[in-house]
Design a protein around this motif. Structure first.
Motif, PDB file in Angstrom:
ATOM      1  N   VAL A  61       0.834  -1.197   0.003  1.00 26.54           N
ATOM      2  CA  VAL A  61       0.027   0.002  -0.218  1.00 26.54           C
ATOM      3  C   VAL A  61       0.882   1.326  -0.097  1.00 26.54           C
ATOM      4  CG1 VAL A  61      -0.296  -0.031   2.332  1.00 26.54           C
ATOM      5  CG2 VAL A  61      -2.252   0.779   1.046  1.00 26.54           C
ATOM      6  N   GLY A  62       2.107   1.249  -0.577  1.00 31.16           N
ATOM      7  CA  GLY A  62       2.884   2.402  -0.923  1.00 31.16           C
ATOM      8  C   GLY A  62       3.677   3.217   0.482  1.00 31.16           C
ATOM      9  N   HIS A  63       3.825   2.462   1.593  1.00 34.17           N
ATOM     10  CA  HIS A  63       4.518   2.861   2.463  1.00 34.17           C
ATOM     11  C   HIS A  63       6.053   3.143   2.317  1.00 34.17           C
ATOM     12  CE1 HIS A  63       1.096   3.081   5.278  1.00 34.17           C
ATOM     13  NE2 HIS A  63       1.076   1.924   5.231  1.00 34.17           N
ATOM     14  N   LEU A  64       6.666   4.052   2.820  1.00 31.40           N
ATOM     15  CA  LEU A  64       8.190   4.223   2.441  1.00 31.40           C
ATOM     16  C   LEU A  64       8.827   3.247   2.724  1.00 31.40           C
ATOM     17  CD1 LEU A  64       8.638   8.111   3.249  1.00 31.40           C
ATOM     18  CD2 LEU A  64       8.354   7.008   1.206  1.00 31.40           C
ATOM     19  N   LEU A  93       3.043   6.590  -5.491  1.00 26.20           N
ATOM     20  CA  LEU A  93       3.874   7.075  -6.625  1.00 26.20           C
ATOM     21  C   LEU A  93       2.754   7.599  -7.835  1.00 26.20           C
ATOM     22  CD1 LEU A  93       6.242   3.809  -7.015  1.00 26.20           C
ATOM     23  CD2 LEU A  93       6.751   6.363  -5.959  1.00 26.20           C
ATOM     24  N   ASP A  94       1.367   7.496  -7.514  1.00 24.61           N
ATOM     25  CA  ASP A  94       0.499   8.212  -8.280  1.00 24.61           C
ATOM     26  C   ASP A  94       0.006   9.309  -7.456  1.00 24.61           C
ATOM     27  OD1 ASP A  94      -1.905   8.970  -9.428  1.00 24.61           O
ATOM     28  OD2 ASP A  94      -2.552   6.854 -10.061  1.00 24.61           O
ATOM     29  N   GLU A  95       0.536  10.472  -7.474  1.00 28.07           N
ATOM     30  CA  GLU A  95       0.204  11.710  -6.713  1.00 28.07           C
ATOM     31  C   GLU A  95      -1.200  11.754  -6.847  1.00 28.07           C
ATOM     32  OE1 GLU A  95       2.196  16.169  -5.653  1.00 28.07           O
ATOM     33  OE2 GLU A  95       2.884  14.905  -7.300  1.00 28.07           O
ATOM     34  N   GLU A  96      -1.716  12.075  -7.992  1.00 31.99           N
ATOM     35  CA  GLU A  96      -3.224  12.195  -8.146  1.00 31.99           C
ATOM     36  C   GLU A  96      -3.829  11.487  -7.081  1.00 31.99           C
ATOM     37  OE1 GLU A  96      -6.765  13.078 -11.576  1.00 31.99           O
ATOM     38  OE2 GLU A  96      -4.470  12.837 -12.219  1.00 31.99           O
ATOM     39  N   HIS A 103      -4.434   8.289   1.371  1.00 23.88           N
ATOM     40  CA  HIS A 103      -4.231   8.467   2.776  1.00 23.88           C
ATOM     41  C   HIS A 103      -5.091   7.620   3.562  1.00 23.88           C
ATOM     42  CE1 HIS A 103      -7.050  11.430   1.867  1.00 23.88           C
ATOM     43  NE2 HIS A 103      -7.593  11.562   2.995  1.00 23.88           N
ATOM     44  N   LYS A 104      -6.296   7.328   2.800  1.00 24.19           N
ATOM     45  CA  LYS A 104      -7.413   6.641   3.366  1.00 24.19           C
ATOM     46  C   LYS A 104      -7.054   5.072   3.167  1.00 24.19           C
ATOM     47  CE  LYS A 104     -11.165   9.744   2.205  1.00 24.19           C
ATOM     48  NZ  LYS A 104     -12.337   9.893   1.728  1.00 24.19           N
ATOM     49  N   PRO A 116       4.057  11.454  -1.789  1.00 17.86           N
ATOM     50  CA  PRO A 116       4.396  11.040  -3.175  1.00 17.86           C
ATOM     51  C   PRO A 116       5.681  11.453  -3.492  1.00 17.86           C
ATOM     52  CG  PRO A 116       2.062  11.789  -2.971  1.00 17.86           C
ATOM     53  CD  PRO A 116       2.863  12.092  -1.631  1.00 17.86           C
ATOM     54  N   ARG A 117       6.093  12.695  -3.003  1.00 17.16           N
ATOM     55  CA  ARG A 117       7.467  13.359  -3.568  1.00 17.16           C
ATOM     56  C   ARG A 117       8.419  12.479  -2.811  1.00 17.16           C
ATOM     57  NH1 ARG A 117      10.873  16.415  -0.752  1.00 17.16           N
ATOM     58  NH2 ARG A 117       9.455  16.971   0.901  1.00 17.16           N
TER      59      ARG A 117
END
Length: 337
Positions: A61-64, A93-96, A103-104, A116-117
């Motif tokens: 789920v995209g955690h650092l 990685l998909d900022e939009e 975040h949900k 995202p950055r």
């Protein structure tokens, strides 16, 4: 015994490529047996290669910390170049998408708007480059290997909308073809269309093309028809992807017609024939992957560029998210730079 990486083909430069996808936060197991007592071919050390491809879903789920874990195990791979794209689970990685829903998905009480950055900086940073990692966003990328081989890659993390995860597009939208190759039933949205043959050696997408290694456990084909049409037009030597865990495997596809010919919109008309590559499970376990040689060393099994494409679904995880599916190791010839 697996053949040596140092054996080079005669017509072009033989290049060995290790392909994985959908690792979802897990690296190769330090032991060949998992805690649940199941044997995994995805264990250390993975085969030595020239190039590694990771076709997305590095994370759950995209955690650092998940990206960092991916960089940690990629650093252990003996490969000159390690190409990585995002998948629908790599939501930061998909900022939009992340600002809309990410975040949900991460269940954060206080989401960090800089995530995202920070995620992109991690994958593009000094640590990543030092270990050979190149994070590819959508478009064409070219590399020259130490062997003198030229590698031309088209990368894209996008796939048809799938349970409202990251990098989506609707099925009526064609993300991969220029307007003149989009049928009347579809809407052209390509920002970086896949180029025509012979511009690309490797097509690297997260999602599969329609009808090719894209069947779910419910026996539904969920790949993209527009991607299949673009692949026929592009005719890469290799098309690597993942996304559909149940679709793990390799098809050797023979395209219909000649390069540059008309490409109609019916998906059934694109492929003349396809041959599934058989897998010896015991050999895959012992060699930590499945080896497929379509280089000039393979004799009459050499891939015919412009006529054939080796399609690889490299999802390591099963549908139950167990790393029981081996990496693919492909030998093919590339042109000299």
């Amino acid at each position: 015994m697996a053949p040596s990486i140092d054996e080079r083909g005669s017509s072009g430069i033989k290049t060995r490529i290790l392909i994985v996808s959908d690792t979802h936060g897990a690296g190769p197991s330090p032991t060949p047996t998992l805690p649940n007592h199941k044997r995994t071919p995805f264990h250390t050390p993975l085969p030595k290669v020239d190039v590694l491809l990771h076709c997305g879903d590095m994370t759950m789920v995209g955690h650092l910390e998940e990206y960092q874990n991916t960089l940690d195990w990629l650093s252990e791979i003996d490969a000159e170049l390690k190409l990585v794209i995002a998948g629908n689970h790599d939501i930061s990685l998909d900022e939009e998408y992340w600002h809309r829903k990410g975040h949900k998905m991460q269940r954060l009480k206080e989401p960090n708007p800089d995530l995202p950055r920070l995620a992109k900086e991690m994958l593009n940073g000094e640590e990543a480059r030092k270990i050979g990692v190149r994070y590819l966003e959508e478009g064409v990328h070219e590399f020259v290997l130490k062997s003198g081989a030229k590698l031309r890659v088209y990368a894209s993390p996008y796939q048809p909308e799938f349970c409202d995860w990251a990098f989506p597009y609707f099925r009526h939208e064609d993300r991969f073809n220029p307007p003149e190759h989009v049928p009347p039933t579809a809407s052209p949205i390509a920002e970086n269309p896949i180029p025509d043959f012979p511009a690309i050696d490797v097509l690297m997408t997260h999602g599969p093309p329609f009808g090719r290694l894209d069947r779910t456990h419910r026996h539904e084909s969920v790949g993209c028809e527009h991607l299949l049409r673009a692949a026929r037009r592009c005719r890469p030597r290799l098309h690597a992807f993942g996304h559909i865990h149940e679709g793990w495997g390799v098809d050797r596809v023979v395209w219909r017609g000649e390069p540059g010919g008309p490409v109609d919109g019916e998906w059934q008309n694109h492929v003349e024939k396809a041959e599934a590559i058989p897998v010896d499970a015991n050999k895959m376990f012992e060699e930590k992957g499945v080896y497929v040689d379509v280089s000039s060393d393979a004799g009459d099994r050499e891939l015919v560029f412009g006529k054939e494409t080796l399609m690889v679904n490299a999802s390591v995880m099963t549908v139950r998210y167990q790393p029981l599916q081996g990496p693919w190791v492909v030998d093919l010839d590339l042109d000299r730079a």
